[in-house]
Scaffold this motif. Structure first.
Motif, PDB file in Angstrom:
ATOM      1  N   SER A 107     -72.518  10.722   4.260  1.00 48.09           N
ATOM      2  CA  SER A 107     -72.497  12.055   4.871  1.00 48.09           C
ATOM      3  C   SER A 107     -72.924  13.118   3.864  1.00 48.09           C
ATOM      4  O   SER A 107     -73.672  14.043   4.209  1.00 48.09           O
ATOM      5  CB  SER A 107     -71.098  12.351   5.402  1.00 48.09           C
ATOM      6  OG  SER A 107     -71.028  13.628   5.954  1.00 48.09           O
ATOM      7  N   ASP A 108     -72.476  12.994   2.619  1.00 51.86           N
ATOM      8  CA  ASP A 108     -72.885  13.938   1.575  1.00 51.86           C
ATOM      9  C   ASP A 108     -74.398  13.892   1.348  1.00 51.86           C
ATOM     10  O   ASP A 108     -75.048  14.928   1.213  1.00 51.86           O
ATOM     11  CB  ASP A 108     -72.171  13.630   0.250  1.00 51.86           C
ATOM     12  CG  ASP A 108     -70.690  13.926   0.292  1.00 51.86           C
ATOM     13  OD1 ASP A 108     -70.233  14.600   1.234  1.00 51.86           O
ATOM     14  OD2 ASP A 108     -69.985  13.465  -0.634  1.00 51.86           O
ATOM     15  N   LEU A 109     -74.959  12.684   1.302  1.00 51.70           N
ATOM     16  CA  LEU A 109     -76.397  12.530   1.089  1.00 51.70           C
ATOM     17  C   LEU A 109     -77.192  13.026   2.299  1.00 51.70           C
ATOM     18  O   LEU A 109     -78.285  13.565   2.155  1.00 51.70           O
ATOM     19  CB  LEU A 109     -76.738  11.080   0.770  1.00 51.70           C
ATOM     20  CG  LEU A 109     -76.252  10.595  -0.602  1.00 51.70           C
ATOM     21  CD1 LEU A 109     -76.379   9.089  -0.720  1.00 51.70           C
ATOM     22  CD2 LEU A 109     -77.008  11.284  -1.721  1.00 51.70           C
ATOM     23  N   LEU A 110     -76.633  12.870   3.496  1.00 51.25           N
ATOM     24  CA  LEU A 110     -77.282  13.407   4.693  1.00 51.25           C
ATOM     25  C   LEU A 110     -77.288  14.932   4.656  1.00 51.25           C
ATOM     26  O   LEU A 110     -78.271  15.570   5.034  1.00 51.25           O
ATOM     27  CB  LEU A 110     -76.561  12.932   5.956  1.00 51.25           C
ATOM     28  CG  LEU A 110     -76.802  11.493   6.388  1.00 51.25           C
ATOM     29  CD1 LEU A 110     -75.820  11.092   7.478  1.00 51.25           C
ATOM     30  CD2 LEU A 110     -78.232  11.301   6.842  1.00 51.25           C
ATOM     31  N   LYS A 111     -76.195  15.503   4.198  1.00 52.87           N
ATOM     32  CA  LYS A 111     -76.064  16.966   4.157  1.00 52.87           C
ATOM     33  C   LYS A 111     -77.129  17.597   3.247  1.00 52.87           C
ATOM     34  O   LYS A 111     -77.657  18.660   3.571  1.00 52.87           O
ATOM     35  CB  LYS A 111     -74.668  17.344   3.678  1.00 52.87           C
ATOM     36  CG  LYS A 111     -74.421  18.822   3.661  1.00 52.87           C
ATOM     37  CD  LYS A 111     -73.012  19.139   3.192  1.00 52.87           C
ATOM     38  CE  LYS A 111     -72.814  20.635   3.097  1.00 52.87           C
ATOM     39  NZ  LYS A 111     -71.497  20.968   2.558  1.00 52.87           N
TER      40      LYS A 111
END
Length: 116
Positions: free
Chosen positions: A83-87
């Motif tokens: 999720s962090d990398l998607l953000k």
């Protein structure tokens, strides 16, 4: 405690996720992610070890469950880090196509067999 390749043996998963327990987007275990054309070696070098491992493994399209198993990370932590990398726009979520379903199930099955 068994040593895992993605985490230092003394670091608890909730410390790596900074206390977060859920992802910002619904990431199911069969959700397919990859870096697409966006792999950046400089970004990879700047990431924390667990995130770096996920980012490097995602150079090829794979499921959340596959990433979790191949990196030796708990599924919840994997979801938070993805999720962090998607953000920050470094990973892409792919729609599962009907032609991939059988191949995906075979890869998931093979991954589960490797875990046992």
């Amino acid at each position: 405690m068994a040593r895992r390749p993605g985490l230092h043996w003394k670091v608890r998963p909730y410390m790596t996720a900074r206390g977060r327990t859920g992802s910002r987007s619904p990431l199911l275990i069969h959700t397919l992610v990859s870096t697409g054309n966006r792999y950046d070696p400089l970004l990879a070098a700047s990431l924390a070890p667990a995130s770096r491992t996920l980012y490097e493994q995602a150079r090829r399209m794979c499921s959340v469950a596959e990433l979790s198993a191949s990196c030796g990370l708990p599924l919840g932590l994997t979801r938070v880090l993805i999720s962090d990398l998607l953000k920050i726009g470094q990973l892409v979520v792919h729609e599962a196509r009907p032609s991939q379903d059988l191949a995906l199930l075979e890869r998931l099955r093979a991954g589960l067999v490797r875990l046992t």
